[in-house]
Structures are given as structure tokens and as C-alpha cells.
Design a protein around this motif. Structure first.
Motif, PDB file in Angstrom:
ATOM      1  N   VAL A  87      -8.088 -13.943  -4.599  1.00  0.00           N
ATOM      2  CA  VAL A  87      -8.155 -14.236  -6.031  1.00  0.00           C
ATOM      3  C   VAL A  87      -9.293 -15.202  -6.321  1.00  0.00           C
ATOM      4  O   VAL A  87     -10.030 -15.055  -7.302  1.00  0.00           O
ATOM      5  CB  VAL A  87      -6.815 -14.809  -6.532  1.00  0.00           C
ATOM      6  CG1 VAL A  87      -6.955 -15.345  -7.950  1.00  0.00           C
ATOM      7  CG2 VAL A  87      -5.737 -13.741  -6.483  1.00  0.00           C
ATOM      8  N   SER A  88      -9.464 -16.212  -5.445  1.00  0.00           N
ATOM      9  CA  SER A  88     -10.558 -17.171  -5.626  1.00  0.00           C
ATOM     10  C   SER A  88     -11.907 -16.471  -5.529  1.00  0.00           C
ATOM     11  O   SER A  88     -12.814 -16.737  -6.336  1.00  0.00           O
ATOM     12  CB  SER A  88     -10.463 -18.270  -4.567  1.00  0.00           C
ATOM     13  OG  SER A  88     -11.480 -19.218  -4.750  1.00  0.00           O
ATOM     14  N   GLN A  89     -12.047 -15.572  -4.572  1.00  0.00           N
ATOM     15  CA  GLN A  89     -13.299 -14.834  -4.435  1.00  0.00           C
ATOM     16  C   GLN A  89     -13.545 -13.935  -5.642  1.00  0.00           C
ATOM     17  O   GLN A  89     -14.680 -13.809  -6.110  1.00  0.00           O
ATOM     18  CB  GLN A  89     -13.274 -14.020  -3.146  1.00  0.00           C
ATOM     19  CG  GLN A  89     -13.344 -14.870  -1.879  1.00  0.00           C
ATOM     20  CD  GLN A  89     -13.122 -14.071  -0.615  1.00  0.00           C
ATOM     21  OE1 GLN A  89     -12.459 -13.020  -0.628  1.00  0.00           O
ATOM     22  NE2 GLN A  89     -13.677 -14.537   0.489  1.00  0.00           N
ATOM     23  N   LEU A  90     -12.472 -13.314  -6.143  1.00  0.00           N
ATOM     24  CA  LEU A  90     -12.603 -12.473  -7.335  1.00  0.00           C
ATOM     25  C   LEU A  90     -13.009 -13.315  -8.548  1.00  0.00           C
ATOM     26  O   LEU A  90     -13.810 -12.879  -9.380  1.00  0.00           O
ATOM     27  CB  LEU A  90     -11.288 -11.744  -7.620  1.00  0.00           C
ATOM     28  CG  LEU A  90     -10.959 -10.552  -6.723  1.00  0.00           C
ATOM     29  CD1 LEU A  90      -9.558 -10.024  -7.014  1.00  0.00           C
ATOM     30  CD2 LEU A  90     -11.989  -9.436  -6.914  1.00  0.00           C
ATOM     31  N   SER A  91     -12.457 -14.540  -8.647  1.00  0.00           N
ATOM     32  CA  SER A  91     -12.826 -15.431  -9.745  1.00  0.00           C
ATOM     33  C   SER A  91     -14.305 -15.785  -9.670  1.00  0.00           C
ATOM     34  O   SER A  91     -15.006 -15.798 -10.682  1.00  0.00           O
ATOM     35  CB  SER A  91     -11.973 -16.709  -9.696  1.00  0.00           C
ATOM     36  OG  SER A  91     -10.607 -16.408  -9.893  1.00  0.00           O
ATOM     37  N   GLY A  92     -14.780 -16.078  -8.463  1.00  0.00           N
ATOM     38  CA  GLY A  92     -16.194 -16.380  -8.290  1.00  0.00           C
ATOM     39  C   GLY A  92     -17.069 -15.194  -8.646  1.00  0.00           C
ATOM     40  O   GLY A  92     -18.099 -15.342  -9.324  1.00  0.00           O
ATOM     41  N   ALA A  93     -16.659 -14.002  -8.196  1.00  0.00           N
ATOM     42  CA  ALA A  93     -17.424 -12.795  -8.509  1.00  0.00           C
ATOM     43  C   ALA A  93     -17.439 -12.538 -10.016  1.00  0.00           C
ATOM     44  O   ALA A  93     -18.458 -12.130 -10.579  1.00  0.00           O
ATOM     45  CB  ALA A  93     -16.831 -11.599  -7.773  1.00  0.00           C
TER      46      ALA A  93
END
Length: 205
Positions: A183-189
Motif C-alpha cells: 500500500v505504501s508503494q502504491l501511495s508513492g506511485a
């Protein structure tokens, strides 16, 4: 101003608030960092308040009529969102990274929240296009006061939704490290993609 006018504005405003975007991504990342949801959301709300004050004071129309000024704001916001997105991809917000809970961390998260929403030209342009439509020049309140009243309706809605998003992420994802990482990586993306879209919308077109 009538209750019906406030209700009509709220119906339009809440659609903007509940649509996932940069603010949601920031609230989720705060939720996974520990007890920084409140300062993060406070920062987001202060950014929205800044945009409302600018529009209510009449500065909004002046800035919007000068493409160079608007482009500069867009580039600043794009650069900041891009930086935040890259940071989230490189250093994902995970339950193990809950060390940011001291007073200094609270200040940082508040300031970053102000920048996330305050430097987002889409927020500024939304208020510029939306607030005047729900004002009445013949009303007892002046137009700037009406805009501020409507703005507070929007800010209260933002506060409720963003707190639910942040604390929801904290409750659900802190016990799921792998899901939290994704989820954190998706937020960054998402931040990087939105930054790219903002740049393309303002500079390329």
C-alpha cells in the motif's frame, strides 16, 4: 445563506473529498508511521484553508488570470509530490518504521501536509471554480464571508474523511507488514503519477 445552499455545496464537495488522491495517499502513509495521523491531517486541512483564503480574498482570480504564476505554482507542487512519491518508493512506510512519534516528527508531518494540499494546484482551481457558484451577491453576508463559510463545510468533511482513512490504515495495515509495504508503494506511485499528470496538464498542453 440558506441550509439548502450549504447542502448543495456539501454534496458536490464530498465527492471531491471521498475520491482517493494525493491527500488519501498522505493520510495512509501517516497511518502506517504511527501516531502522526492527527498532525498529518491537520497539515492537509491547513493547506485547504490556505487555498480557500486565497480564493475568498480575490487573489485566486488574479493568479488564475496569469498563466506564468499558475504554471510556477503547478511546477512547485509537481516537484514536491514527485519528491514525496520517490521517498515513499525508496523508504516505504511500514509498521516497523513507527519511530516518528516525537514532537519534531509532528511538526514535520504537519508541514508536509500543508505542502501536499497547499501546493496542489488542483485544490486551488477547484475552489476557484466551485465556491463562486454557491454564493449570492444579494445575500446579507458578503461574498468572501460566504466563501469562507462554504470552505469550512469542505474542511470539516475533509477532516472527518482523512482521519478515517489515516486511522483505518493504522488499524488494518499495522498488523499486516506485507500489505502495508504494498500500500505504501502504491501511495508513492500514485503521487508520482499525479505529479506527472499535473506537469503534462499545465506545461505540455
Amino acid at each position: 445563506m440558506t441550509p439548502a445552499l450549504f447542502a448543495a455545496f456539501w454534496a458536490v464537495s464530498i465527492l471531491f473529498v471521498i475520491t482517493p488522491g494525493v491527500d488519501w495517499a498522505y493520510a495512509i502513509s501517516a497511518g502506517m508511521r504511527g501516531r502522526v495521523v492527527l498532525p498529518a491531517v491537520t497539515g492537509l486541512l491547513l493547506g485547504h484553508l490556505m487555498a480557500i483564503l486565497i480564493v475568498a480574498a480575490g487573489v485566486g482570480a488574479l493568479v488564475a488570470s496569469h498563466p506564468v504564476a499558475l504554471t510556477l505554482i503547478t511546477l512547485m507542487g509537481t516537484a514536491y509530490l514527485l519528491w514525496l512519491g520517490i521517498q515513499l518508493l525508496i523508504h516505504p512506510a511500514t509498521p516497523a518504521a513507527n519511530q516518528d512519534q516525537g514532537p519534531e516528527a509532528w511538526h514535520r508531518w504537519t508541514l508536509k501536509g500543508v505542502c501536499v494540499s497547499g501546493l496542489n494546484p488542483k485544490v486551488f482551481l477547484l475552489f476557484l471554480a466551485l465556491l463562486p457558484q454557491f454564493t449570492d451577491p444579494a445575500a446579507a453576508w458578503s461574498v468572501p464571508v460566504q466563501m469562507m463559510a462554504l470552505g469550512w463545510v469542505h474542511i470539516i468533511s475533509c477532516g472527518i474523511v482523512y482521519l478515517l482513512v489515516g486511522y483505518g490504515a493504522q488499524a488494518i495495515l499495522t498488523t499486516r507488514p506485507r500489505a502495508a509495504l504494498r500500500v505504501s508503494q502504491l501511495s508513492g506511485a500514485a503521487m508520482i503519477i499525479i505529479a506527472a499528470l499535473l506537469f503534462a496538464d499545465r506545461v505540455i498542453t
